[in-house]
Design a protein around this motif. Structure first.
Motif: not given
Length: 288
Positions: A54, A69, A71, A101
């Protein structure tokens, strides 16, 4: 009779076709399949077959959304992956959808969970921000070479779920949308052309299914690949923490429509049932 699109996804690797004296290659297997053949255990697992990493997307480094974020699968030998942007709901941050994620990415997707420009943003704005996040992901993110820009989807919780419907309306080229206990003042979505799975919750007092998820589903075009899953005895916040039912059917929907992976059709058609599901409607068999 199977559609031409379905036929092109069938693996016929052991044969060649002779036409007009020319030997032509057989139809190839679906090039978008990622990972081993699925099982109930594999789609219910907290992690899929792909190792993931990530990376943080700073708010200051992007425009059109509030950072987030990413991933993503770490393999560099499996080809590119489909990608999904996920929005939180009203007053919430990306932490409320963060569990999705790694769970989805490990099944073979690039996922970006976003923060919105303001926690008070309404669904239409969240829809635009989901699309901005996808554009960033495919054009300028550090993982852009891992993403297939032609295979994208949107998800969101509450007003983020309403935003995912708005995003699907304005960008019909998306491959999948999954509104999670969605909220929106707009009730009719007859122009949506994106395969859509709406997940509602039986005891939702914030976005009651009778005035949100159910009319959203029924307003979608009759000929669209669509489904409605109502979580049994669940509240509005059910999709904001690890939930096997939300995960397994989200994975199946994304695989089926972003990856054209018909191996996952078995989990959607015939319509699933069980103690976690209050109601399930679907347009089986799927045409897409």
């Amino acid at each position: 009779m199977p559609s031409l699109k379905r036929l092109t996804l069938v693996a016929v690797t052991a044969l060649a076709v002779t036409f007009g004296g020319q030997v032509t290659p057989a139809l190839a297997a679906n090039p978008y399949e990622r990972g081993p053949a699925p099982t109930v255990a594999s789609i219910e697992a907290t992690r899929g077959p792909f190792a993931i990493a990530q990376t943080t997307v700073a708010r200051s480094g992007v425009t059109g959304f509030g950072g987030g974020t990413i991933y993503y699968p770490t393999t560099t030998t499996a080809g590119t992956f489909g990608a999904v942007a996920i929005s939180p709901g009203y007053t919430a941050s990306q932490s409320s959808v963060a569990w999705l994620g790694p769970r989805l990415a490990s099944q073979g997707f690039v996922i970006i969970t976003i923060d919105t420009l303001s926690t008070l943003d309404q669904p239409a704005s969240r829809g635009r921000q989901l699309l901005a996040a996808l554009d960033y992901l495919t054009a300028s993110s550090t993982v852009r070479t891992r993403v297939d820009a032609g295979r994208l989807g949107v998800m969101g919780h509450s007003m983020g779920g309403g935003g995912s419907l708005a995003a699907a309306t304005s960008r019909p080229g998306l491959q999948a949308a999954i509104p999670l206990t969605p909220w929106n003042t707009t009730k009719t979505w007859s122009s949506v052309q994106v395969p859509t799975l709406i997940i509602g919750a039986e005891n939702d007092s914030v976005a009651p299914v009778a005035s949100h998820a159910e009319p959203f589903y029924t307003s979608l075009p009759a000929g669209l690949d669509k489904a409605y899953l109502e979580l049994n005895n669940a509240s509005h916040s059910a999709p904001t923490s690890s939930n096997v039912t939300v995960a397994k059917y989200s994975i199946s929907w994304l695989k089926r429509f972003i990856d054209n992976d018909t191996r996952y059709e078995q989990f959607l058609c015939p319509k699933p049932a069980g103690p976690a599901i209050q109601e399930y409607r679907d347009t089986c068999p799927h045409a897409g």
